[in-house]
Design a protein around this motif. Structure first.
Motif: not given
Length: 140
Positions: A36-40
């Motif tokens: 559920t956590s997305f990072n660049i």
């Protein structure tokens, strides 16, 4: 042959097949992870040019970087405007697109216009008559 009677297959047991499917789904759910956590990725260069599509304050995000816009504009130019010489073999074809001599439409050595002579007028009339005679229904 060996003389053995053919072995008949047992009928498919739907309860047994359903139990196999349930077990397979449970295995999949055990190993599945929900992210559920997305990072660049910090190692990729990322330039965000556009604001949010429904934002009322898209122009208040910040000042435009003139050097960046100039660099992007230069990258989008066609190769003839970017470089003085072709960079690849395929660019050599058509690099010099200006004609070597100026085109003069009145010069009969290079321009062969259609013109009518006596023989072309005669053949034109002949073909017209032949087409008309072919179109008329023939009576037998």
């Amino acid at each position: 042959m060996t003389g053995k009677p053919p072995v008949e297959k047992e009928p498919v047991d739907m309860v047994h097949q359903n139990a196999i499917r349930v077990e397979a789904i449970k295995k999949e759910l055990r190993t599945q992870k929900l992210y559920t956590s997305f990072n660049i990725n910090p190692h990729t260069k990322f330039h965000s040019l556009a604001g949010k599509p429904n934002s009322r304050f898209s122009d208040l995000d910040g000042k435009e970087d003139k050097q960046f816009i100039k660099l992007i504009g230069q990258k989008l130019l066609e190769p003839r405007k970017k470089y003085t010489y072709p960079q690849t073999e395929s660019q050599e074809i058509g690099w010099m697109s200006t004609p070597l001599i100026s085109s003069d439409r009145s010069d009969r050595r290079l321009n062969f216009h259609r013109h009518c002579d006596e023989i072309t007028k005669f053949m034109d009339l002949y073909w017209r008559q032949k087409e008309q005679s072919d179109e008329k229904p023939r009576k037998s």
